[in-house]
Scaffold this active site. Sequence first.
Site, PDB file in Angstrom:
ATOM      1  N   TYR A 113      53.065  68.444  34.675  1.00 36.41           N
ATOM      2  CA  TYR A 113      52.802  69.725  34.016  1.00 36.41           C
ATOM      3  C   TYR A 113      53.208  70.864  34.948  1.00 36.41           C
ATOM      4  O   TYR A 113      52.608  71.101  35.979  1.00 36.41           O
ATOM      5  CB  TYR A 113      51.324  69.878  33.641  1.00 36.41           C
ATOM      6  CG  TYR A 113      50.769  68.796  32.726  1.00 36.41           C
ATOM      7  CD1 TYR A 113      51.603  68.032  31.909  1.00 36.41           C
ATOM      8  CD2 TYR A 113      49.405  68.554  32.662  1.00 36.41           C
ATOM      9  CE1 TYR A 113      51.085  67.054  31.066  1.00 36.41           C
ATOM     10  CE2 TYR A 113      48.874  67.582  31.818  1.00 36.41           C
ATOM     11  CZ  TYR A 113      49.719  66.828  31.033  1.00 36.41           C
ATOM     12  OH  TYR A 113      49.203  65.864  30.208  1.00 36.41           O
ATOM     13  N   SER A 261      45.501  65.979  23.088  1.00 36.05           N
ATOM     14  CA  SER A 261      45.873  66.868  21.968  1.00 36.05           C
ATOM     15  C   SER A 261      44.908  66.688  20.797  1.00 36.05           C
ATOM     16  O   SER A 261      45.319  66.494  19.649  1.00 36.05           O
ATOM     17  CB  SER A 261      47.320  66.592  21.520  1.00 36.05           C
ATOM     18  OG  SER A 261      48.230  66.771  22.569  1.00 36.05           O
TER      19      SER A 261
END
Length: 387
Positions: A113, A261
């Site tokens: 990330y 998610s």
Amino acid sequence: MEDRKEQKNVGRRGFLKTIAATSAMFALQPAVNKVKAANNLITDGDLLAVEQGDMQYRVLGTGKAAFKVSALGFGVMGMNYNRSQAPDRQKCIRIIHEAVERGVTLFDTAIIYGPLRNELLAGEALAPFKGKVNITTKFGHEVVDGKSTGRQDSSPKTIRRYCEESLRRLRIDSIPLFYQHRFDPKTPVEEVAATIGDLIKEGKVQHWGMCEVNADTIRKAHSIQPLTAIQSEYHLMHRLVEENDVLEVCRELGIGFVPYSPINRGFLGGSINEYTIFDPNNDNRQTLPRFQPDAIRANTRIVNVLQQFGHKYGMTSSQVALGWLMQKAPWIVPIPGTTKSSHLIENLHTLHFNVSPEEWNELEVAVTAIPVMGDRYNAEQQRQVGH
Ligand SMILES: NC(=O)c1ccc[n+]([C@@H]2O[C@H](COP(=O)([O-])OP(=O)(O)OC[C@H]3O[C@@H](n4cnc5c(N)ncnc54)[C@H](OP(=O)(O)O)[C@@H]3O)[C@@H](O)[C@H]2O)c1
């Protein structure tokens, strides 16, 4: 807490029974619900309901692999990677601190990330709480000179190097939970598990997990070094882990599950429509089939069902999405991400609603009746999962 040993040999039908049992448990959570009306407003009462001390806890994994965490975690990724929003560093740190103050103890990041930027942010933000909260991170995607190469590298030498580098960026002495982010076809899973076992013996890692792997791989890995958690995509628009035995194997082996998610990258929150413009330089949703305008338009019917369902309880669609995941099993800990204090409070408040198993089932039936348009991943991302 469900007795997983007793249910060891129960098959898929057993998993469904377990779902019913844990749904009942979720419905019995202490009622601190202070929502006054069926709308999206957050009242002072709600703020109090998610003050520190009000947190619930769950355990991922069993035996030596057991890891107690807040019942909802916090995904740090979207604060500076792939979710368009880009608040300044100080604002991100304030939100992360607020999550800690409200009782969150599980924060999720990964080397890829940013790359690296997200770990650096998590490390800086959580440094004052060293030893009090947990930062989980992930290895596997190859990063060279701060850039992704698109390849996987989980060779023992690289795992060790990534571990040392993550420890430095995260400003900790031991990684509470280190996940393999994607399967590496060049490195047998047994070798990955053994390397992590050595790092656990050396105290550099405390627990480990894997993302987006299949049931066979989970069994092989767990037989070498007990897994604490599997982290894969799971929400009302993507329920593959119910069909491919991943949840079932987690239940059978006593492994926790962390749905990533959980609001489907914001979609189930209801503020994305076909006109939403994603930042071309900082958002992978524009590359996903499910986030193309036609798919968004069609799939909005699903969000409408969640909103309609929530009206009865004063729940927002995000709370419905998170609550549905949490009632599936007491060893499931979603990690929603946000850049906003209001969304953080809203998401944490999910812990305080009472919905019966029958009502959750009605929601499930209504959502299942609507076909989902568009795949969750593009072809390249799809190639990396399910090994
Ligand atoms: N293992 C893996 O391969 C993998 C892959 C992807 C993600 N993850 C992990 O999972 C975490 C969460 O995933 P994610 O960010 O993809 O998806 P998510 O948590 O489902 O959604 C995050 C998005 O939802 C919005 N949002 C949050 N709360 C909301 C609310 N109450 N109402 C409306 N919108 C809301 C956020 O925007 P605002 O900022 O506006 O709130 C953000 O854009 C990541 O941080 C990462 O740690 C892991």
